[in-house]
Write a protein that holds these residues in place. Structure first.
Motif, PDB file in Angstrom:
ATOM      1  N   GLY A   1       0.811  -1.212   0.000  1.00 25.74           N
ATOM      2  CA  GLY A   1       0.000   0.000   0.000  1.00 25.74           C
ATOM      3  C   GLY A   1       0.844   1.261   0.000  1.00 25.74           C
ATOM      4  N   SER A   2       1.995   1.206   0.670  1.00 24.09           N
ATOM      5  CA  SER A   2       2.875   2.378   0.715  1.00 24.09           C
ATOM      6  C   SER A   2       3.670   2.550  -0.576  1.00 24.09           C
ATOM      7  CB  SER A   2       3.844   2.262   1.896  1.00 24.09           C
ATOM      8  OG  SER A   2       4.683   1.121   1.754  1.00 24.09           O
ATOM      9  N   VAL A   3       3.595   1.572  -1.465  1.00 20.13           N
ATOM     10  CA  VAL A   3       4.257   1.656  -2.773  1.00 20.13           C
ATOM     11  C   VAL A   3       3.270   2.090  -3.841  1.00 20.13           C
ATOM     12  CG1 VAL A   3       5.498   0.369  -4.569  1.00 20.13           C
ATOM     13  CG2 VAL A   3       5.945  -0.116  -2.147  1.00 20.13           C
ATOM     14  N   PHE A   4       2.174   1.348  -3.959  1.00 18.13           N
ATOM     15  CA  PHE A   4       1.286   1.548  -5.103  1.00 18.13           C
ATOM     16  C   PHE A   4       0.253   2.646  -4.901  1.00 18.13           C
ATOM     17  CE2 PHE A   4       2.930  -2.733  -5.961  1.00 18.13           C
ATOM     18  CZ  PHE A   4       3.385  -2.525  -7.251  1.00 18.13           C
ATOM     19  N   LEU A   5      -0.224   2.853  -3.683  1.00 13.71           N
ATOM     20  CA  LEU A   5      -1.162   3.957  -3.488  1.00 13.71           C
ATOM     21  C   LEU A   5      -0.528   5.303  -3.836  1.00 13.71           C
ATOM     22  CD1 LEU A   5      -3.115   2.850  -0.300  1.00 13.71           C
ATOM     23  CD2 LEU A   5      -4.092   3.281  -2.564  1.00 13.71           C
ATOM     24  N   PRO A   6       0.695   5.616  -3.371  1.00 14.28           N
ATOM     25  CA  PRO A   6       1.301   6.890  -3.793  1.00 14.28           C
ATOM     26  C   PRO A   6       1.504   6.988  -5.295  1.00 14.28           C
ATOM     27  CG  PRO A   6       2.463   5.997  -1.901  1.00 14.28           C
ATOM     28  CD  PRO A   6       1.522   4.929  -2.362  1.00 14.28           C
TER      29      PRO A   6
ATOM     30  N   PHE B   1      -5.929   9.415   2.866  1.00 10.17           N
ATOM     31  CA  PHE B   1      -6.790   8.237   2.749  1.00 10.17           C
ATOM     32  C   PHE B   1      -6.542   7.265   3.899  1.00 10.17           C
ATOM     33  CE2 PHE B   1      -7.405   3.883   0.943  1.00 10.17           C
ATOM     34  CZ  PHE B   1      -8.779   3.936   0.775  1.00 10.17           C
ATOM     35  N   LEU B   2      -5.268   6.969   4.170  1.00 13.18           N
ATOM     36  CA  LEU B   2      -4.938   5.988   5.201  1.00 13.18           C
ATOM     37  C   LEU B   2      -5.101   6.556   6.608  1.00 13.18           C
ATOM     38  CD1 LEU B   2      -1.755   4.342   3.606  1.00 13.18           C
ATOM     39  CD2 LEU B   2      -4.051   3.344   3.758  1.00 13.18           C
ATOM     40  N   MET B   3      -4.555   7.744   6.853  1.00 10.25           N
ATOM     41  CA  MET B   3      -4.543   8.268   8.223  1.00 10.25           C
ATOM     42  C   MET B   3      -5.912   8.747   8.692  1.00 10.25           C
ATOM     43  SD  MET B   3      -0.921  10.292   8.446  1.00 10.25           S
ATOM     44  CE  MET B   3       0.614   9.517   7.935  1.00 10.25           C
ATOM     45  N   ARG B   4      -6.710   9.231   7.747  1.00  6.28           N
ATOM     46  CA  ARG B   4      -8.063   9.657   8.117  1.00  6.28           C
ATOM     47  C   ARG B   4      -9.083   8.540   7.905  1.00  6.28           C
ATOM     48  NH1 ARG B   4      -9.608  15.374   5.688  1.00  6.28           N
ATOM     49  NH2 ARG B   4     -11.168  15.184   7.352  1.00  6.28           N
ATOM     50  N   ASN B   5      -8.579   7.376   7.524  1.00  4.97           N
ATOM     51  CA  ASN B   5      -9.411   6.180   7.384  1.00  4.97           C
ATOM     52  C   ASN B   5     -10.619   6.452   6.487  1.00  4.97           C
ATOM     53  OD1 ASN B   5      -9.941   3.462   7.874  1.00  4.97           O
ATOM     54  ND2 ASN B   5     -11.248   3.898   9.636  1.00  4.97           N
ATOM     55  N   GLN B   6     -10.339   6.954   5.292  1.00  2.57           N
ATOM     56  CA  GLN B   6     -11.416   7.412   4.428  1.00  2.57           C
ATOM     57  C   GLN B   6     -12.129   6.268   3.703  1.00  2.57           C
ATOM     58  OE1 GLN B   6      -9.437  10.472   2.010  1.00  2.57           O
ATOM     59  NE2 GLN B   6     -10.249  12.031   3.392  1.00  2.57           N
ATOM     60  N   ASN B   7     -13.320   6.564   3.291  1.00  5.06           N
ATOM     61  CA  ASN B   7     -14.183   5.620   2.588  1.00  5.06           C
ATOM     62  C   ASN B   7     -14.666   6.319   1.320  1.00  5.06           C
ATOM     63  OD1 ASN B   7     -16.205   3.850   1.722  1.00  5.06           O
ATOM     64  ND2 ASN B   7     -16.959   3.455   3.795  1.00  5.06           N
ATOM     65  N   TRP B   8     -14.149   5.886   0.162  1.00  2.00           N
ATOM     66  CA  TRP B   8     -14.431   6.570  -1.102  1.00  2.00           C
ATOM     67  C   TRP B   8     -15.462   5.815  -1.926  1.00  2.00           C
ATOM     68  CZ3 TRP B   8      -8.716   7.437  -3.060  1.00  2.00           C
ATOM     69  CH2 TRP B   8      -8.098   8.405  -2.255  1.00  2.00           C
ATOM     70  N   THR B   9     -16.306   6.567  -2.603  1.00  2.20           N
ATOM     71  CA  THR B   9     -17.159   5.966  -3.623  1.00  2.20           C
ATOM     72  C   THR B   9     -16.295   5.616  -4.826  1.00  2.20           C
ATOM     73  OG1 THR B   9     -17.640   8.047  -4.753  1.00  2.20           O
ATOM     74  CG2 THR B   9     -19.083   7.436  -2.895  1.00  2.20           C
TER      75      THR B   9
ATOM     76  N   ASN C   1     -12.072   6.995  -8.641  1.00  2.54           N
ATOM     77  CA  ASN C   1     -11.696   7.202 -10.039  1.00  2.54           C
ATOM     78  C   ASN C   1     -11.151   8.610 -10.252  1.00  2.54           C
ATOM     79  OD1 ASN C   1     -11.557   6.271 -12.778  1.00  2.54           O
ATOM     80  ND2 ASN C   1     -13.336   7.543 -13.249  1.00  2.54           N
ATOM     81  N   ASP C   2     -11.834   9.604  -9.700  1.00  2.00           N
ATOM     82  CA  ASP C   2     -11.391  10.994  -9.852  1.00  2.00           C
ATOM     83  C   ASP C   2     -10.001  11.210  -9.250  1.00  2.00           C
ATOM     84  OD1 ASP C   2     -13.765  11.601 -11.110  1.00  2.00           O
ATOM     85  OD2 ASP C   2     -14.692  12.496  -9.335  1.00  2.00           O
ATOM     86  N   ARG C   3      -9.675  10.440  -8.203  1.00  3.40           N
ATOM     87  CA  ARG C   3      -8.397  10.617  -7.509  1.00  3.40           C
ATOM     88  C   ARG C   3      -7.289   9.739  -8.079  1.00  3.40           C
ATOM     89  NH1 ARG C   3     -11.849  11.044  -1.894  1.00  3.40           N
ATOM     90  NH2 ARG C   3     -12.520  13.181  -2.291  1.00  3.40           N
ATOM     91  N   GLY C   4      -7.600   8.953  -9.101  1.00  2.00           N
ATOM     92  CA  GLY C   4      -6.561   8.218  -9.818  1.00  2.00           C
ATOM     93  C   GLY C   4      -6.373   6.771  -9.428  1.00  2.00           C
ATOM     94  N   LEU C   5      -7.184   6.243  -8.526  1.00  2.00           N
ATOM     95  CA  LEU C   5      -7.015   4.853  -8.098  1.00  2.00           C
ATOM     96  C   LEU C   5      -7.461   3.864  -9.166  1.00  2.00           C
ATOM     97  CD1 LEU C   5      -6.318   2.836  -5.820  1.00  2.00           C
ATOM     98  CD2 LEU C   5      -8.673   3.081  -4.999  1.00  2.00           C
TER      99      LEU C   5
END
Length: 261
Positions: free
Chosen positions: A146-151, A162-170, A175-179
């Motif tokens: 996760g520390s490699v591919f998410l960045p 995303f990780l530290m605030r424990n976010q939950n994305w639609t 998609n808008d954020r590039g994942l």
């Protein structure tokens, strides 16, 4: 006992399905071990020219097996080190193999399900899908690269948030954020994901593998070193049957048919 991962090879596509639907497909020791074995099989089998990963049941994955983690507090550190072996082996082989990897996410992906999505070469999501960080919600840091591919997909600051605030994305937010590669209607996800994997399975597999490895080293190498890696990679692909087929067929104004070697 049913398999935690099923594998079916058809038309050059290795179709892997997370197969513990009654438990939400947790990334437990069994699933991670079977995922590692499946990744090794795909990496070794020259007939595999693309990999498609999806999941059975109401969730893609609920993430870590929390119940197992609570059985032995004193042994929890050892449990984590042992438990990550299979997952990390699988992620490494999926990233390094020539065959492109497509992940198709429906419903909910948590923790390891999110990082598997990030590690894949392509990720499609159903419009109703959600991506939940999960790790810090139970007081843990991330695993599974996760520390490699998410960045690489969404940037360092977005990953930290995303990780530290424990976010939950639609799916649309992810998609808008590039994942993601794309978001599709729920009913179309299986066929769209299969069509993408089947398309990739008809491509120049060795060239795909060289591109994957070049993308893995792009953040680590200075410019001149990366240029040399590119020169060596394109020279290696130039010696393949697919390259000669591509060059001669295009020169003759015909569409090449690649065979993956």
């Amino acid at each position: 006992m049913t398999e935690a991962i099923t594998l079916d090879l058809r038309d050059g596509v290795a179709h892997l399905t997370l197969n513990q639907p009654e438990r939400g497909n947790p990334f437990d020791l069994r699933l991670c071990a079977e995922l590692s074995h499946a990744a090794a099989e795909c990496d070794e089998n020259r007939a595999v020219r693309a990999v498609l990963i999806d999941a059975a049941g109401p969730f893609f994955s609920v993430g870590g097996d929390v119940k197992s983690m609570t059985r032995d507090r004193d042994g929890l550190g050892l449990f984590m080190k042992t438990g990550t072996v299979g997952l990390h082996s699988a992620i490494s082989r999926f990233a390094r193999m020539d065959a492109p990897v497509v992940v198709a996410v429906h419903a909910l992906a948590v923790g390891g399900g999110v990082v598997l999505s990030a590690a894949a070469d392509f990720c499609l999501a159903a419009r109703s899908a959600r991506f939940y960080a999960g790790y810090t919600g139970i007081g843990l840091s991330c695993d599974g690269a996760g520390s490699v591919f998410l960045p690489r997909r969404i940037g360092v600051r977005r990953t930290a948030e995303f990780l530290m605030r424990n976010q939950n994305w639609t799916a649309d937010e992810a998609n808008d954020r590039g994942l993601l590669t794309d978001v599709v209607d729920d009913a179309d996800l299986p066929s769209t994901a299969w069509d993408l994997a089947a398309e990739l399975a008809q491509g120049p597999t060795r060239a795909f593998g060289e591109i994957k490895n070049l993308l893995l080293s792009t953040w680590e190498q200075p410019l001149e070193a990366q240029l040399e890696q590119e020169a060596r990679a394109i020279a290696r692909t130039a010696r393949t049957e697919d390259a000669w087929t591509g060059l001669t067929e295009v020169a003759a104004r015909r569409t090449p048919r690649f065979r993956g070697h």
